[in-house]
Design an enzyme around this catalytic site. Structure first.
Site, PDB file in Angstrom:
ATOM      1  N   THR B 154      -5.488   1.686  -4.569  1.00 42.56           N
ATOM      2  CA  THR B 154      -6.777   0.669  -4.246  1.00 42.56           C
ATOM      3  C   THR B 154      -7.277   0.015  -5.324  1.00 42.56           C
ATOM      4  O   THR B 154      -7.322   0.663  -6.462  1.00 42.56           O
ATOM      5  CB  THR B 154      -7.742   1.538  -3.456  1.00 42.56           C
ATOM      6  OG1 THR B 154      -8.020   2.611  -4.379  1.00 42.56           O
ATOM      7  CG2 THR B 154      -7.490   1.986  -2.073  1.00 42.56           C
ATOM      8  N   GLY B 193      -8.359   9.418  -7.630  1.00 41.38           N
ATOM      9  CA  GLY B 193      -8.822  10.814  -8.257  1.00 41.38           C
ATOM     10  C   GLY B 193      -7.910  11.151  -9.637  1.00 41.38           C
ATOM     11  O   GLY B 193      -6.621  10.835  -9.601  1.00 41.38           O
ATOM     12  N   GLU B 437      -7.325   7.730   2.989  1.00 45.20           N
ATOM     13  CA  GLU B 437      -6.075   7.704   3.694  1.00 45.20           C
ATOM     14  C   GLU B 437      -6.078   6.934   4.881  1.00 45.20           C
ATOM     15  O   GLU B 437      -5.486   7.115   6.098  1.00 45.20           O
ATOM     16  CB  GLU B 437      -5.807   9.018   4.219  1.00 45.20           C
ATOM     17  CG  GLU B 437      -5.428  10.206   3.180  1.00 45.20           C
ATOM     18  CD  GLU B 437      -3.993  10.118   2.626  1.00 45.20           C
ATOM     19  OE1 GLU B 437      -3.154   9.835   3.437  1.00 45.20           O
ATOM     20  OE2 GLU B 437      -4.155  10.284   1.372  1.00 45.20           O
TER      21      GLU B 437
END
Lengths: 661, 681
Positions: B154, B193, B437
């Protein structure tokens, strides 16, 4: 300014400034509000840190500093009117809550309401000037909304003419009071009064808790912070345990009830007046709910006009996400709700002031209804807004999860409204009690007035389910008045069902209380339907009062959307009792889609009209200029977490992980 | 009844004595709680193994979660990193492999509070997208943590829609390198992350440009930090994206690439390759990988999302039998708040939902694993259904779990607002799952697309498209449909065939309606895409009803398999009934709309529902005990097994840094204010 927002603003069908005047009450109010806001924005003393980057204790420190400067600045700027104080504090404190807040909202008003003249002389001025800082200690670790359950005791000792305060159990420890943890040195403590061997119920006592000069807890007092919470980081909600702690007799607030030096208890004349503060706070909370939702809508709608994503047609550029029907369906009903609640909040404020005058003249007749209405509307609006803020956050996708969106803060600071000042379910049941009483009154042949007057029609209607023909009207889905009527019928029906089920349970269970519990789901539904009707009614009554045609037209669409969306969500109720037919429900769904399209070009102007300063929104996503992405990047870079290029944990842990495995 | 040791081991003085109000709830056991735990675990062996792992984890102070609520973001990250390091050592010592049950249970008992979670996704992606040589090169480095990976997809301005990503990888044949570049602010990678502080390498999704042509999204391994001193490499701007609602243990990061050169070999090339001269070659299809993604999605539901709702239920329901408030009868003591009908209505449907989702996710996984062999045989015909099921299930489960956990939090009144209740962090964590997700609205609409397609296919060729060829989960679309529900008495509404049929009916009608709306718009001249956007609200509704139907159906099927355990079957059936009826009663409009249910039937169904609340109330504590979360894992002052809520809350609060450290604000700001009064005395 961002191109998309520029285009949105140019295409609006009305001038948002005019709508701002409506929301503020008058152009003059808007002018004065901005004047006060500008005092703050231009004053270097008010520069404040981005709270998102601060630890809890840093946030607390900033908030205390702000409270300290507020006192001086308001005196300097000559701000004394309640509305002006609120405008001032709103911008000055931004999204902070005040550790000294309870001093103003509870300590002082209680002193005024329940203190004798001598007591007011002793403590009022110094607390107003923050020379003593008071808080209000009511809830206990094991006890909340149910006041009679509180365990703290105040036992009178005529020998020394003192009260001995005790927290006899773990569950009796005072828990939650704001400002108690670190800030306050005085508390008004609610305790069970015991004198001459008899318990007289709850009374209020002024209790010094920290030593002047050192701020250390006084002997017999255990006080501290209750620890981290969901939000309210800068607030030191506290606990207080008292162990044979003695205070002079004069520290009991004795305007109404009294304890004589020999320990004789003198009963209060009337207790109704204490209602006043509660009603005021709850009606104020309705306006606060509207304000919080308005902020959330501003952020989500501006961001949705800036954000581009996916495709509607292949090959075309990515559209603004506000062009997706699903996004409009998520956000526009919430925008309509924000406006609805703004008007309800304004109405509550007016009504409170009007009735307060009556009370001053000894007329308490309207108080029960106002009490019931504020309880229900506090619950109805806070539940709705709670879900709505979260929906706005979700509508911003992943970025809504970042504190840079401002939405997590709005949510966590708003959500306690559902539990404080009366837990919502309990509030709904209080409203239900009033509705049941009114219903019984109508059935015993007496008419009721005010917002529940629709119950007067019930006995004559003898409503039969599924018989559409008995309804007096056919709903016109384009008329706010007709939709109000539909909500009125729904409320009447649900009140009647709850009343009948309650009666049936009473006969069956032989106990009114057990029956009440076993009908409480129905009772809450009835209250919700009543409140929903009140909101629709107040919103639609507001429309004809708007002079400016272009503003009226757009508000009318929002009012229709609010009403129709509610019908669509609760379609079962409207179908089950034949208030609407299947084909009307289909029309409602189609009409909602048309309204989404109609509102779309005005969406940005409608949130601009709320007229929030960027600093108040505290959101990178909701910036007025729409320059979202550049500023997100800048914001992240400013985070203290990025101060060093290599995080210290690399040396401590990562390196050893790599070497040992 | 003695409480099993593994549940209570905080070592505090109260655990020795169970609060009488919670003890009394466990006196009369209408079913064998231990047996239900084993069923939930998928067998006695699993339960035993899980408890063994839990006792290993909980006996090690490094894994303690008790200071979590007092930590800053920095401290939290560091603690999570320390735990991660520790668990790797432990796994190595005890021989727990990467995908072992043991490691899964260890994660569960730590509530996933570990750093470097995305490192594993990095490795998995290399395995599924990389060539054999690439896997051979990178996998060992990952396994030994010589490099730390993250998965960078993203971007600041782009999320779920992959084609919209802007990051470019342009092939330079002269040097045989890719030039990876973020051309705009919106192209900055955002959210991955482990990117903020930890990762040395990122798997970057970028638009491949070679020989002047755009070839779409491909994955590239980009070194971002020095392996010597961890500093950012030239051309790389990397950092943490700043504070979030939760996930302090994870360093979500940003990554801006300024013409960063990587060797040609760093493009993952199982499915596409760029030859040295810049020729682009496609190598087969990535379809087989698809199943892995679908399975991962449901794995997350079972391993992370559903347990959060379960924990929220445990905490709120245990607290609700200890908390007393008001009297029901004036002569009685204050009542347990769980005895209030309104409290039951808040909490028990959440409990039923947690159980329903457990069986839904388990059965989906089973189905996916069964489908595996046909996919390995290159039969991809099941893929659309698997995709639709996993997308819809993810959207529904995360939606309901997020709302349910928040409902549980608020049902605890003021104390639910304290972080020490454990509820705020559960709520904020589960809330994140609604957007990661795959954003839920987007996912629901993917399911809807499948439903409309199937429905139109079935319409086009009735007869020839026999039911046999209709995927199993949508077979009900062509099943004979009743126009009226036959249930009359309250007891009738407790027949699974009646409520399953009711849900099938409503789902069918909504799917039909949504397809017709779409067709009508297209007939009036709109093209498919425009028509789709104009009808998405109803598609969304249809997909939601379909998912609800699938859950009800799956739950009833799971019950049928519990014949040998009649007591457990009975108590679970009540939950299934409650789940189905709760859905009907919160959506009465859909059932009344075409007269499938009459108003009178709704009233009867409501009676059945209220009666169920009373029955489930009796078993509520046992049903939450059966989830078998340890106190350490719950990490809640309100939700401990022994019910000693208030003592624990008071004790924990006293340990807060606000109470153990000084108050600098007093000296700076409060003292001057307060002194003014003193000076006047």
């Amino acid at each position: 300014m961002n191109q998309d927002l520029r285009k949105e603003r140019a295409a609006a069908s009305f001038n948002p400034e005019l709508l701002t005047h409506v929301l503020d009450g008058s152009p003059e109010n808007t002018r004065r509000r901005r004047e006060i806001e500008n005092l703050i924005l231009k004053d270097p003393d008010f520069q404040h840190e981005d709270l998102n980057f601060l630890t809890r204790s840093q946030r607390y420190e900033v908030a205390v500093r702000k409270s300290a400067t507020t006192v001086e600045k308001m005196r300097k700027f000559g701000i004394a009117d309640p509305d002006e104080i609120m405008w001032f504090k709103k911008l000055h404190l931004v999204n902070f809550v005040e550790p000294v807040g309870l001093n103003y909202s509870m300590f002082i008003p209680t002193l005024l309401n329940q203190g004798t003249t001598a007591q007011q002389e002793k403590w009022l001025l110094s607390s107003q000037r923050l020379e003593i800082i008071g808080t209000y200690a009511q809830t206990e670790l094991g006890h909340g909304t149910h006041l009679r359950g509180l365990e703290t005791t105040a036992t009178y000792d005529p020998e020394t003419q003192e009260f001995i305060l005790n927290s006899p159990t773990v569950t009796s420890i005072k828990w939650w009071p704001g400002g108690l943890g670190k800030t306050s040195n005085y508390a008004i403590v609610l305790a069970q009064l015991i004198t001459q061997g008899k318990c007289y119920g709850l009374h209020a006592f002024i209790v010094p808790i920290r030593e002047l000069g050192t701020h250390k807890p006084l002997p017999g007092i255990t006080v501290g912070d209750i620890g981290p919470k969901f939000g309210y980081d800068e607030m030191d909600n506290g606990y207080l345990k008292m162990d044979n702690y003695r205070i002079p007799r004069e520290n009991m607030l004795m305007k109404y009830a009294q304890v004589k030096p020999d320990g004789t208890y003198v009963k209060p004349v009337s207790n109704k007046l204490t209602y006043g503060t509660m009603v005021f706070i709850r009606s104020f909370l309705v306006g606060e709910a509207a304000r919080c939702l308005s902020k959330a809508c501003t952020i989500a709608i501006r961001y949705s006009a800036v954000r581009h994503q996916s495709e509607i047609k292949p090959g075309e550029p990515e559209p603004q996400i506000l062009d997706y029907q699903t996004q409009q369906y998520k956000l526009f009903p919430l925008l309509a709700t924000a406006y609805a609640f703004q008007f309800v909040g304004a109405y509550m404020k007016e009504t409170y002031h009007r009735i307060n005058k009556d009370i001053g003249q000894g007329d308490l007749s309207e108080l029960p209804e106002l009490h019931a209405l504020t309880a229900g509307l506090k619950a109805f609006t806070s539940w709705t807004v709670n879900a709505a803020i979260e929906a706005c956050r979700m509508a911003c996708g992943g970025h809504g999860y970042s504190h840079c969106s401002g939405l997590p803060n709005i949510y966590v600071n708003f959500t306690p409204t559902c539990t404080f000042e009366g837990e919502n379910t309990v509030m709904m049941l209080q409203t239900a009690r009033f509705l049941m009483k009114s219903y019984d009154q109508v059935h015993s042949g007496k008419l009721v007035c005010g917002m529940v007057s629709y119950l007067n029609d019930l006995p004559s209607q003898r409503i039969q389910p599924q018989q559409v023909a008995v309804w007096p009207t056919v709903v016109d889905i384009n008329s706010p008045d007709s939709l109000t009527e539909a909500y009125r019928l729904r409320a009447a029906r649900l009140v009647e069902i709850a009343a009948k089920n309650l009666q049936a349970e009473v006969i069956h269970r032989k106990s009114k209380e057990v029956a009440w519990n076993l009908t409480s789901i129905d009772l809450v539904r009835a209250s919700e339907a009543h409140c929903h009707y009140v909101v629709v009614k107040l919103f639609s009554e507001k429309i004809p009062q708007i002079q400016e045609k272009s503003v009226q037209a757009v508000l009318r669409n929002l009012c229709l959307l609010y009403s129709l969306y509610g019908i669509c969500q609760k379609a079962g109720d409207f179908l089950q009792w034949g208030i609407m037919t299947e084909s009307q429900v289909t029309q409602v769904n189609e009409r909602i889609k048309e309204l989404l399209t109609a509102i779309r070009p005005d969406a940005v102007a409608l949130v601009d009209a709320f007229d929030f300063q960027d600093v108040t929104l505290g959101s990178v996503l909701g910036r007025y200029d729409g320059n979202v992405y550049e500023n997100m990047f800048e914001w992240a870079k400013k985070s203290p977490l990025n101060k060093t290029e290599v995080h210290e944990s690399y040396h401590k842990h990562l390196k050893s992980l790599q070497s040992k495995l | 009844m003695g409480s099993p040791v593994h549940r209570v081991s905080l070592g505090d003085t109260w655990s020795k004595q169970v609060h009488p109000d919670i003890q009394s709830e466990r006196h009369m056991q209408s079913f064998d709680v231990e047996q239900l735990t084993k069923i939930l675990d998928g067998g006695a062996q699993n339960t035993a193994l899980r408890r063994k792992v839990e006792s290993i984890i909980h006996s090690d102070p490094v894994f303690s979660l008790k200071d979590n609520y007092f930590m800053t973001q920095n401290e939290h990250y560091e603690a999570a990193l320390k735990k991660k390091f520790h668990i790797q050592m432990l796994a190595q010592r005890l021989g727990w492999s990467e995908d072992s049950r043991e490691l899964g249970y260890a994660y569960r008992s730590l509530s996933g509070d570990l750093a470097l979670g995305v490192h594993n996704i990095f490795l998995k992606s290399i395995r599924s997208l990389g060539s054999e040589e690439q896997i051979a090169k990178w996998a060992p480095l990952c396994n030994k943590f010589q490099i730390i990976g993250t998965y960078a997809q993203t971007e600041l301005g782009h999320g779920t829609y992959l084609q919209g990503l802007e990051t470019e990888a342009t092939y330079d044949a002269a040097t045989q390198e890719f030039v990876v570049h973020s051309p705009t602010t919106t192209a900055i990678k955002w959210w991955p992350g482990g990117l903020g502080w930890s990762a040395t390498h990122a798997l970057v999704q970028a638009q491949l440009i070679c020989s002047g042509a755009r070839q779409g999204m491909h994955a590239f391994i980009v070194p971002i930090r020095s392996l010597q001193d961890h500093s950012a490499l030239p051309g790389i701007t990397v950092g943490d994206i700043g504070p979030k609602m939760e996930f302090d243990h994870m360093d979500n990061g940003f990554l801006q690439l300024d013409h960063v050169r990587i060797p040609r070999e760093n493009m993952l090339s199982r499915f596409a390759q760029v030859l040295p001269d810049g020729t682009y070659i496609k190598l087969g299809t990535a379809k087989a990988n698809y199943l892995t993604m679908v399975v991962t999605r449901v794995d997350i539901l079972l391993g992370e999302v559903i347990p959060m709702l379960e924990k929220a239920c445990v905490i709120a329901i245990r607290y609700s039998v200890v908390r007393r408030q008001f009297r029901i009868r004036p002569s009685d003591p204050e009542a347990k708040i769980l005895d209030y009908q309104t409290q039951q209505q808040k909490l028990l449907p959440q409990l039923a939902t947690a159980y329903a989702f457990h069986f839904l996710a388990s059965s989906l996984l089973e189905f996916f694993h069964r489908s595996y062999s046909s996919i390995l045989d290159k039969d991809f015909s099941l893929l659309p259904e698997l995709h639709a099921l996993s997308a819809g299930a993810k959207a529904m489960v995360t939606d309901f779990c997020a709302q349910g956990a928040e409902l549980c939090r608020r049902a605890c009144g003021g104390h639910g607002y304290s972080k020490l209740s454990g509820l705020p962090s559960l709520v904020t964590r589960v809330a994140a799952s609604c957007t990661y997700e795959g954003e839920n609205t987007v996912l629901y609409l993917q399911t809807a697309r499948f439903l409309v397609k199937i429905y139109l296919q079935a319409q086009e060729s009735p007869g020839s498209t026999s039911q046999r060829s209709l995927p199993q989960s949508v077979a009900y679309l062509t099943a004979p449909d009743q126009t009226r529900c036959p249930a009359q008495r309250a007891a009738d509404f407790l027949h699974p065939e009646h409520y399953t049929m009711a849900w099938a009916h409503v789902a069918t009608r909504l799917i039909k309606d949504s397809a017709h709306h779409l067709q009508t718009l297209m007939k009036s001249g709109a093209d498919w895409h425009e028509a789709w956007n104009q009808t998405t609200v109803i598609h969304l509704q249809a997909a939601k009803a379909h998912c609800y139907y699938v859950t009800v159906k799956t739950f009833t099927e799971a019950l049928e398999k519990l014949e040998s355990e009649p007591a457990i079957q009975q108590v679970l059936k009540r939950l299934c009934d409650l789940y189905a009826l709760h859905g009907i009663l919160t959506n009465t409009g859909d059932f009344l709309y075409d007269g499938f249910l009459s108003g009178a039937q709704i009233d009867v169904a409501r009676t059945a529902y209220l009666d169920l609340l009373i029955l489930i109330r009796k078993d509520a504590i046992l049903l939450t005990d059966a989830f078998d979360f340890t106190d350490q894992c719950l990490n809640s002052a309100l939700g401990c097994y022994d019910g000693n809520v208030y003592e624990r809350l008071f004790h924990w609060a006293q340990k807060a840094p606000t109470n153990t450290q000084g108050n600098p604000a007093y000296e700076k700001y409060l003292r001057p204010l307060l002194q003014r009064w003193r000076s006047r005395l």
